[in-house]
Design an enzyme around this catalytic site. Structure first.
Site, mmCIF file in Angstrom:
data_model
loop_
_atom_site.group_PDB
_atom_site.id
_atom_site.type_symbol
_atom_site.label_atom_id
_atom_site.label_comp_id
_atom_site.label_asym_id
_atom_site.label_seq_id
_atom_site.Cartn_x
_atom_site.Cartn_y
_atom_site.Cartn_z
ATOM 1 N N ASN A 1 8.064 -6.153 -27.310
ATOM 2 C CA ASN A 1 7.806 -7.308 -26.443
ATOM 3 C C ASN A 1 8.418 -8.547 -27.083
ATOM 4 O OD1 ASN A 1 5.747 -8.657 -28.153
ATOM 5 N ND2 ASN A 1 4.643 -6.743 -27.800
ATOM 6 N N LYS B 1 17.452 12.024 -30.457
ATOM 7 C CA LYS B 1 17.863 11.026 -29.467
ATOM 8 C C LYS B 1 17.930 11.671 -28.076
ATOM 9 C CE LYS B 1 21.491 7.830 -28.265
ATOM 10 N NZ LYS B 1 22.916 7.610 -28.311
ATOM 11 N N PRO C 1 -4.479 2.270 -29.629
ATOM 12 C CA PRO C 1 -5.829 1.825 -30.015
ATOM 13 C C PRO C 1 -5.976 0.330 -29.754
ATOM 14 C CG PRO C 1 -4.466 2.248 -31.956
ATOM 15 C CD PRO C 1 -3.686 2.739 -30.771
ATOM 16 N N PHE D 1 -6.409 -13.103 -29.032
ATOM 17 C CA PHE D 1 -5.494 -13.911 -28.219
ATOM 18 C C PHE D 1 -5.323 -13.222 -26.873
ATOM 19 C CE2 PHE D 1 -3.183 -17.383 -30.431
ATOM 20 C CZ PHE D 1 -3.939 -17.381 -31.591
#
Ligand code: FMN
Length: 397
Positions: A208, A286, A303, A323
């Site tokens: 991310n 791959k 988790p 957060f």
């Protein structure tokens, strides 16, 4: 006030170098031992003999002095100090520090240290206001370097303005502050930060956009208040702050293991953007484009680190802070998240791309506690970190 403290004093080649001699005396009067390091330029302004006589110590000057390396090398010099003070910090020394240069004894010691560093800048007003020095000041601040002064006034060069080195008593006070026991002294805080990388196959991963900027700033701010910080970070863009114990991980599962290993703690701040999902089964080789259609990726849930820590029956930290990065209904979602995860506070922020928060230098947060939501004005991530650290200190105090 400074009894038993060991200060390494780096004297730069500025017109205020003569004041560093008085600084040595005042620090010693307060019980500190002072080891002077003079740059080559500093020797044009003060003599090693004066510094040595006032410090009652050998003065270090040369990186390549083999006798010194045998006795006390540059690494040992930085290790043996409780605090490194740079006074005067010239424009040149600040630029070297900001750029990470290590081409003489002073700059090499500064690069080799993990101790706190306090600088007392001193230079002509136009040097101080030069865009290069402004940039360097910002870099040094971000690196957690402490600064005292400069002040505004008449300068030796006949000009007036900011750039005068802080007066010696103010530098002594800043040294005392830097070495004081902060309000979080004796408290252990675990901070998670950055993204996690969840492997798909040996060359691909799910990630991310988290830069780790906010978690890094929080860890630094907590350390500045005297906390013992374990900083558990995914592959982030930022370097960890100085003075924290760093644990590097890649995946959410590794992060959970690292958090469990770091416990017990007085507080845990989960600022990492942990991937919610990983591959149900990571491919050992791959995945090939073999003309047999698109690959189907099957996910498994990762988790929940925040919920795990907040739900601990035994040894739960006094304070668990999570957060919530949301793109819709920020407050409602974050409030629900706090209840669901059973954490004490949630720091909620709106990470829609147009806010510029993810990966940016500012943050706009709302703190959600059992007492309700408190909206903080938009400010830098460092400012959010400072305010949050102060709030944590109040709560744990
Ligand atoms: C008379 C004189 C005074 C100087 N004063 C300063 C000063 O106050 N601040 C500064 O940043 N540079 C000052 N300089 C320039 C530095 O001495 C020069 O940049 C030097 O390379 C700094 O080396 P150092 O940072 O390794 O000590 C001065 C130079 C001269 C000749």
């Amino acid at each position: 006030m400074l009894a038993g403290k060991r200060i390494l004093l780096i004297v730069g080649g500025g017109i205020a170098a003569f004041k560093s001699l008085d600084l040595i005396r005042r620090l010693r009067e307060r019980g500190a031992s002072v080891t002077p390091v003079l740059t080559r330029a500093a020797e044009e302004f003060v003599t090693p003999l004066s510094a040595s006589a006032l410090a009652a110590q050998k003065v270090y000057r040369d990186l390549f002095d083999l006798t010194d390396e045998a006795e006390m090398g540059h690494i040992e010099l930085s290790r043996s100090a409780d605090l490194i003070v740079v006074a005067p910090a010239t424009a040149d020394l600040m630029a070297k520090m900001a750029a990470g240069l290590a081409n003489d004894l002073a700059s090499t010691v500064l690069m080799a240290t993990d101790k706190r560093v306090l600088i007392a800048p001193s230079m002509n007003v136009r040097m101080w206001q030069h865009p290069a020095t402004r940039r360097n000041r910002q870099v040094l601040e971000d690196d957690g370097i402490l600064t005292v002064g400069p002040t505004e006034g008449d300068m030796a060069c006949g000009e007036y303005g900011p750039g005068r080195m802080a007066e010696v008593p103010d530098i002594v006070a800043a040294v005392e502050d830097a070495l004081a026991n902060g309000p979080l002294k004796g408290k252990h805080v675990v901070v998670t930060s950055g993204p996690t990388h969840e492997p798909i196959d040996p060359v691909r991963y799910i990630a991310n956009r988290s830069s780790g900027a906010q978690g890094t700033a929080i860890a630094g701010a907590l350390a500045a208040l005297g906390a013992e910080v374990t900083f558990i970070t995914g592959p982030a863009d930022r370097d960890p702050p100085l003075g924290v114990r760093v644990v590097r991980i890649q995946t959410a599962e590794e992060m959970l293991t690292a958090v469990n290993t770091a416990l017990p703690a007085d507080a845990v701040v989960c600022a990492a953007a942990v991937a919610d999902w990983r591959m149900a089964k990571e491919s050992g080789s791959k995945i090939k484009k073999d003309g047999k259609g698109l690959p189907v990726l099957e996910f498994a849930e990762n988790p929940d680190i925040l919920a795990t820590v907040a739900g601990l029956k035994k040894g739960r930290p006094t304070l668990v802070v999570g957060f919530a990065a949301e793109t819709d209904d920020v407050i409602a979602n974050a409030t629900a998240k706090r209840k669901r995860k059973r954490c004490d506070w949630i720091v909620a922020n709106d990470v829609r791309p147009e806010t510029g928060i993810m990966g940016g230098s500012d943050n706009d947060v709302t703190i959600i506690t059992a007492d309700g939501a408190e909206d903080w004005p938009r400010m830098t991530k460092d400012q959010v970190a400072g305010r949050l650290a102060a709030r944590i200190a109040e709560t744990l105090g």
